[in-house]
Design a protein around this motif. Sequence first.
Motif, PDB file in Angstrom:
ATOM      1  N   GLU A 198       0.982   5.828   9.776  1.00  0.00           N
ATOM      2  CA  GLU A 198      -0.471   5.705   9.598  1.00  0.00           C
ATOM      3  C   GLU A 198      -0.902   4.245   9.648  1.00  0.00           C
ATOM      4  O   GLU A 198      -1.941   3.921  10.225  1.00  0.00           O
ATOM      5  N   SER A 199      -0.120   3.347   9.066  1.00  0.00           N
ATOM      6  CA  SER A 199      -0.447   1.916   9.126  1.00  0.00           C
ATOM      7  C   SER A 199      -0.451   1.426  10.564  1.00  0.00           C
ATOM      8  O   SER A 199      -1.376   0.725  10.993  1.00  0.00           O
TER       9      SER A 199
ATOM     10  N   CYS B 171       0.804  -1.227   0.000  1.00  0.00           N
ATOM     11  CA  CYS B 171       0.000   0.000   0.000  1.00  0.00           C
ATOM     12  C   CYS B 171       0.836   1.275   0.000  1.00  0.00           C
ATOM     13  O   CYS B 171       1.959   1.288   0.482  1.00  0.00           O
TER      14      CYS B 171
ATOM     15  N   VAL C 199      -8.136  -2.017   6.975  1.00  0.00           N
ATOM     16  CA  VAL C 199      -9.173  -2.290   7.983  1.00  0.00           C
ATOM     17  C   VAL C 199     -10.040  -3.470   7.548  1.00  0.00           C
ATOM     18  O   VAL C 199     -10.332  -4.373   8.343  1.00  0.00           O
TER      19      VAL C 199
ATOM     20  N   VAL D 291      -0.214   4.002   1.860  1.00  0.00           N
ATOM     21  CA  VAL D 291      -1.250   4.302   2.845  1.00  0.00           C
ATOM     22  C   VAL D 291      -1.584   5.788   2.982  1.00  0.00           C
ATOM     23  O   VAL D 291      -2.744   6.160   3.062  1.00  0.00           O
TER      24      VAL D 291
ATOM     25  N   SER E  78       3.438   6.913   5.878  1.00  0.00           N
ATOM     26  CA  SER E  78       2.616   5.729   5.594  1.00  0.00           C
ATOM     27  C   SER E  78       2.816   4.650   6.660  1.00  0.00           C
ATOM     28  O   SER E  78       1.862   3.991   7.073  1.00  0.00           O
TER      29      SER E  78
ATOM     30  N   ASP F 189      -6.396   2.789   0.671  1.00  0.00           N
ATOM     31  CA  ASP F 189      -5.476   1.872   1.345  1.00  0.00           C
ATOM     32  C   ASP F 189      -5.883   1.653   2.800  1.00  0.00           C
ATOM     33  O   ASP F 189      -5.767   0.548   3.322  1.00  0.00           O
ATOM     34  N   ARG F 190      -6.347   2.705   3.427  1.00  0.00           N
ATOM     35  CA  ARG F 190      -6.799   2.575   4.817  1.00  0.00           C
ATOM     36  C   ARG F 190      -7.995   1.623   4.892  1.00  0.00           C
ATOM     37  O   ARG F 190      -8.067   0.770   5.773  1.00  0.00           O
TER      38      ARG F 190
ATOM     39  N   ILE G 208      -7.361   7.405   0.671  1.00  0.00           N
ATOM     40  CA  ILE G 208      -8.130   6.703   1.692  1.00  0.00           C
ATOM     41  C   ILE G 208      -8.328   5.220   1.365  1.00  0.00           C
ATOM     42  O   ILE G 208      -8.553   4.413   2.264  1.00  0.00           O
TER      43      ILE G 208
ATOM     44  N   ARG H 273      -0.861   3.271  13.191  1.00  0.00           N
ATOM     45  CA  ARG H 273      -1.974   3.944  13.877  1.00  0.00           C
ATOM     46  C   ARG H 273      -3.288   3.181  13.640  1.00  0.00           C
ATOM     47  O   ARG H 273      -4.058   2.943  14.573  1.00  0.00           O
ATOM     48  N   LEU H 274      -3.519   2.767  12.397  1.00  0.00           N
ATOM     49  CA  LEU H 274      -4.719   1.986  12.087  1.00  0.00           C
ATOM     50  C   LEU H 274      -4.728   0.661  12.849  1.00  0.00           C
ATOM     51  O   LEU H 274      -5.758   0.262  13.395  1.00  0.00           O
TER      52      LEU H 274
END
Length: 120
Positions: A61-62, A10, A23, A12, A58, A18-19, A16, A64-65
């Motif tokens: 953010e990964s 991704c 998930v 990321v 990225s 990729d997010r 959006i 964080r998700l």
Amino acid sequence: MKQIPVILDCDVINNIDDRFAIVYAFACQNKLDIKAITIEPFKSKRKDISIEDMQLDSKFESNRLLALMGIFSNDYVFEGSLNYISSGYDEISPAVKKIAQEAKRAEDKLTIIATGALTN
């Protein structure tokens, strides 16, 4: 049913989609055996941000998700190429190493879900 081994490749922080893919994949762990999230480079409209910074954003953010889903592990996210495939490809990134490792380890096949550039 046997789980399908997958790697999510991704960009990321770029969009959006990729997010949502991350998930959704983790919500389907009864069907998917997620081996890794590999970060790929992408072209940004912002000229003031480097590929390295995009990779770090990225990766952050990964993670964080994953944390929002209650997954606290440094074993999922791997930084990818710091260049674009059009520039030639001669680097061995953590993402490339992980993809190769999981491909060799797979009993049958490994599915790579690429939501962006196919650089890794």
